[in-house]
Design a protein around this motif. Structure first.
Motif, PDB file in Angstrom:
ATOM      1  N   GLY A 133      17.954-127.588 -57.206  1.00 54.83           N
ATOM      2  CA  GLY A 133      18.736-127.967 -56.221  1.00 54.83           C
ATOM      3  C   GLY A 133      18.124-127.719 -54.686  1.00 54.83           C
ATOM      4  N   LEU A 134      18.731-127.887 -53.850  1.00 50.95           N
ATOM      5  CA  LEU A 134      18.408-127.559 -52.376  1.00 50.95           C
ATOM      6  C   LEU A 134      18.115-126.134 -52.158  1.00 50.95           C
ATOM      7  N   ASP A 135      17.082-125.791 -51.502  1.00 44.07           N
ATOM      8  CA  ASP A 135      16.628-124.336 -51.055  1.00 44.07           C
ATOM      9  C   ASP A 135      18.007-123.693 -50.291  1.00 44.07           C
ATOM     10  N   LEU A 136      18.693-124.700 -49.613  1.00 46.02           N
ATOM     11  CA  LEU A 136      19.841-124.030 -48.904  1.00 46.02           C
ATOM     12  C   LEU A 136      21.045-123.287 -49.794  1.00 46.02           C
ATOM     13  N   TYR A 137      20.977-123.587 -51.065  1.00 40.91           N
ATOM     14  CA  TYR A 137      21.824-123.051 -51.754  1.00 40.91           C
ATOM     15  C   TYR A 137      21.306-121.444 -52.229  1.00 40.91           C
ATOM     16  N   TYR A 138      20.284-121.313 -52.255  1.00 41.76           N
ATOM     17  CA  TYR A 138      19.786-120.164 -52.660  1.00 41.76           C
ATOM     18  C   TYR A 138      19.463-119.085 -51.309  1.00 41.76           C
ATOM     19  N   PHE A 139      19.361-119.852 -50.116  1.00 43.19           N
ATOM     20  CA  PHE A 139      19.205-119.073 -48.863  1.00 43.19           C
ATOM     21  C   PHE A 139      19.755-117.935 -48.763  1.00 43.19           C
TER      22      PHE A 139
END
Length: 623
Positions: free
Chosen positions: A486-492
Motif C-alpha cells: 500500500g501507500l507509504d502514507l499508511y506506514y508514515f
C-alpha cells in the motif's frame, strides 16, 4: 502528425526567445557567485513568484492531476496535499522570511549557520548536499526522458528521420528529443544563471496562462452543447469515510478499477494521514531544490514572503483552469480518446490524447510551447540548484575557498555541463536505474521530516541529532516498501517515530551547539518555538530584544491561507462546469480571506521580520 507550420513556428519562436534571454543575462551573471546563483538578490518578488510557479507547472504533475480530476472530480482537489501543495502557505506566513534572514546561498550552507562547525555539523552539511544532488540528478534524468516521450507523441520519428543523416532504434527516440529540447534549457540556464532562469520562466508562465485560458474557454463552449455524464458525487469536494458514492458503473466502468487500485477508497483515513504528514512536512521547511533557491534569491525577508504567497495566487487558478478544461473535453468526448497501452486502459494518457484530439491548428503549437516551457523551466531551475550545491558547498568550501569571480564563472559553466551529462547518462539507462533512484530518493525524503522540524523550533537540537535523525529515517524508509503493502502514507507514523527516536538519541548523546552560534542564529532568524534559554541570553546582551511571539497569529494565518488556497483551486472548476451558486460563494469567501490577510499578514510584514540587534547601539535591521 497534426502539427502545422503555424504550430512549429510558435514552438520555434519560444525556443529562440529563451536562448536569447540567456545571452542577454550572461554579463550580469558573471559579476560574482551571488549574481550567478541567486541573481545578486536583485530580482523583484513578483518575477521570482512567477518563476517559481512556472517551475511547479510541470507536465508530469499536470498529466497526473488531469487524470485525478477525470476520476475523482472535485474530490481530486485534496489529493495534491500529498506533496503537500499547501506548504506554500507555511512559507508565505513565516518560513520563507526565516529562511531568507539566514543570508545563505544554499540549504546546505544554512546548516552551518544553525549548527556551526564540528564533526557532526560537517556530516549534517554533507548529508544535505548528498540529498540535494541525488534529488536533482533524479529529477533531471526523468525530466529529460519524460520530455522526450511527450514530444514523441506529437512528432513521430517517421516524420523527422527523413531530414536526418541517421536513424535510431525506437527505444532511443525519446532520448534524442530529450537532448534536443533540454539543450535550450542548458544553454540559457548555464549562461545566465538565476536571472536568465527567472526571466525565461516569466515568459514561459505567460505562454502557459494563455494556453490555459483558451482550453478553459473551449471546455465551456463544449458544455453549452452537451452535459457531463458523471456520478453525482463527482461534483462536490466533500466526502465521507469512503468513496462508495463515487460509482462509475454504467458510465465508464473501468474508472472504478482505477479508484480501487489507487488505494484512496478509505478516503477519510487517507485524508487524515495526509493532513498529518503534510503539516509536519510543511513546518520542516522546503527541501533543497529550486523552490528554496528562489526564496534565497529574494531581495529581503519581506520579499521572500510575498513571493511565496504570489506563487499560489498565480499558479493554482491557471493550472486548474487547464486541468478542468482538458478534463471536461475528455469526459464529453471519451470515445474519441486513445487510452490503450500495453497494460490496458491508461488514464494518465488523457492529457496528451486530449491535446491531439481537441486542439485546433495554431492552438496546438501554443499548448505545446506552454507544456515544453513547463518541462524546460523545471529542468533549468533544478539544474541551477544542483550547480549551487556543487559550486558553493563543495568547490568553494573544500577545493578553492579563495576562487576569483572568473574562476567561479568557469566552474559554474563546467559543473552545469557535467550535471547535465550525468543526468543524460542516467536517462539513457532509466529503465534499469528507475527502481534504484526511486529507492534512494524515497528514502531521503522519508528521513527528512523529523530532523528538519526540530532544527527550526528547538534550541537543544544539535548536528548530531540532525545526522542520526536523518539516518534513522532514511534506512527504514528504504526498507519499509518491501515490508508493507500500500501507500507509504499508511506506514508514515511508524517511520516518523523511528526518525524522531534517532533525532532525540543523537541530540542527548552529544553536547549542545555552541552558544555563540545559537545566539547568532536566533538574532537573525528569530524563530518561535522552544528557544527560551537562548532568548534569555540574547536579552541579557540587549534588554530591548523581544521574543517572536507570533505563533498563534502565524497558525491562524496558515488556516486562513489554506482556505484561500482551496478557494483559488475550486474557483476555475466551478467557472468552467457552470456551477454558478458555488462560484459566487467561493468568490465571497476568497474576498473575506483577502481582507483578513491584508490586516493579519501583509500589514505586519515589516514589523514581524526584523532581526534582533546584538546590542542596544546596533540598529534594528528590517531588510
Amino acid at each position: 502528425m497534426r502539427l502545422t507550420a503555424i504550430d512549429i513556428g510558435i514552438v520555434a519562436l519560444y525556443l529562440v526567445a529563451v536562448a536569447a534571454i540567456g545571452l542577454v543575462m550572461q554579463r550580469r551573471a558573471r559579476v560574482n557567485k551571488n549574481a550567478y546563483l541567486l541573481g545578486g538578490n536583485t530580482l523583484p518578488w513578483y518575477a521570482l513568484g512567477l518563476s517559481n510557479a512556472s517551475g511547479m507547472f510541470d507536465i508530469s504533475g499536470t498529466m497526473w492531476m488531469v487524470m485525478l480530476a477525470f476520476v475523482y472530480g472535485l474530490k481530486s482537489i485534496w489529493i495534491p496535499w500529498l506533496w503537500p501543495s499547501f506548504n506554500q502557505v507555511f512559507l508565505m506566513m513565516f518560513l520563507a522570511a526565516w529562511l531568507r534572514r539566514s543570508n545563505v546561498t544554499t540549504g546546505a550552507e544554512w546548516m552551518l549557520t544553525r549548527f556551526g562547525r564540528g564533526k557532526f555539523a560537517d556530516k549534517s552539511h554533507g548529508i544535505v548536499v548528498v540529498f540535494a544532488l541525488i534529488s536533482c540528478l533524479g529529477f533531471l534524468a526523468y525530466g529529460f526522458i519524460g520530455l522526450g516521450k511527450f514530444v514523441e507523441i506529437f512528432v513521430p520519428w517517421s516524420y523527422v528521420q527523413p531530414f536526418l543523416p541517421f536513424d535510431l532504434p525506437a527505444e532511443f527516440v525519446p532520448h534524442f528529443y530529450g537532448l534536443l529540447f533540454t539543450s535550450f534549457a542548458v544553454f540559457y540556464s548555464i549562461l545566465g544563471g538565476m536571472s536568465s532562469i527567472v526571466w525565461a520562466d516569466v515568459l514561459q508562465f505567460i505562454i502557459m496562462t494563455v494556453a490555459a485560458v483558451v482550453i478553459g474557454v473551449m471546455a465551456m463552449n463544449n458544455l453549452e452543447k452537451a452535459s457531463l455524464n458523471v456520478p453525482e458525487a463527482w461534483k462536490t469536494p466533500f466526502f465521507g469515510a469512503t468513496l462508495e458514492d463515487l460509482n462509475w458503473t454504467g458510465i465508464i466502468d473501468e474508472v472504478n478499477d482505477k479508484i480501487q487500485s489507487d488505494g484512496y477508497s478509505l478516503f477519510g483515513i487517507f485524508f487524515s494521514l495526509m493532513v498529518f504528514k503534510g503539516v509536519l512536512a510543511s513546518i520542516a521547511g522546503p527541501t533543497p531544490n529550486y523552490d528554496m533557491q528562489k526564496i534565497l534569491s529574494a531581495r529581503s525577508p519581506q520579499d521572500a514572503a510575498k513571493m511565496s504567497g504570489f506563487v499560489s495566487l498565480v499558479l493554482i487558478p491557471t493550472r486548474y483552469l487547464m486541468i478542468i478544461g482538458f478534463t471536461v473535453l475528455a469526459l464529453l468526448n471519451y470515445e474519441q480518446l486513445n487510452l490503450e497501452s500495453a497494460s490496458g486502459i491508461d488514464l494518465e494518457r488523457i492529457l496528451p490524447s486530449a491535446i491531439q484530439n481537441f486542439a485546433p491548428n495554431g492552438l496546438m503549437g501554443l499548448i505545446l510551447a506552454g507544456l515544453l516551457a513547463a518541462f524546460i523551466g523545471t529542468f533549468a531551475g533544478t539544474l541551477n540548484a544542483a550547480q549551487a550545491y556543487l559550486v558553493n558547498d563543495i568547490y568553494l568550501k573544500y577545493v578553492n575557498p579563495t576562487a576569483t569571480n572568473d574562476t567561479v564563472s568557469r566552474i559554474n559553466y563546467t559543473t552545469g555541463v557535467v550535471v547535465v551529462l550525468v543526468s543524460v547518462v542516467i536517462g539513457f539507462f532509466a529503465e534499469d536505474v528507475n527502481s534504484l533512484l526511486q529507492w534512494i530518493v524515497a528514502g531521503l525524503y522519508g528521513g527528512y521530516i523529523s530532523a528538519n522540524v526540530l532544527k527550526w523550533y528547538w534550541w537543544r537540537f544539535n548536528s548530531s541529532g540532525f545526522f542520526w535523525g536523518m539516518l534513522a529515517g532514511i534506512v527504514p524508509a528504504l526498507v519499509f516498501p518491501y515490508l508493507f503493502d500500500g501507500l507509504d502514507l499508511y506506514y508514515f507514523p511508524l517511520l516518523l517515530l523511528i526518525s524522531l527516536a534517532g533525532s532525540l538519541i543523537g541530540t542527548f548523546t552529544a553536547p549542545p551547539t555552541d552558544e555563540e552560534t545559537l545566539q547568532s542564529f536566533y538574532r537573525n532568524v528569530r524563530p518561535w518555538g522552544f528557544w527560551g534559554p537562548i532568548a534569555e541570553k540574547v536579552k541579557a546582551e540587549n534588554p530591548e530584544a523581544t521574543e517572536n511571539k507570533n505563533f498563534w497569529l502565524d497558525a491562524f494565518n496558515v488556516v486562513i491561507g489554506v482556505l484561500g488556497q482551496m478557494c483559488l483551486t475550486v474557483l476555475p472548476i466551478y467557472l468552467v462546469i457552470g456551477m454558478d451558486t458555488e462560484l459566487y460563494v467561493t468568490i465571497g469567501i476568497l474576498l473575506v480571506v483577502c481582507i483578513i490577510l491584508k490586516k493579519t499578514w501583509w500589514d505586519k510584514l515589516n514589523t514581524h521580520n526584523a532581526a534582533i540587534p546584538k546590542s542596544e547601539k546596533e540598529p534594528l535591521i528590517t531588510h
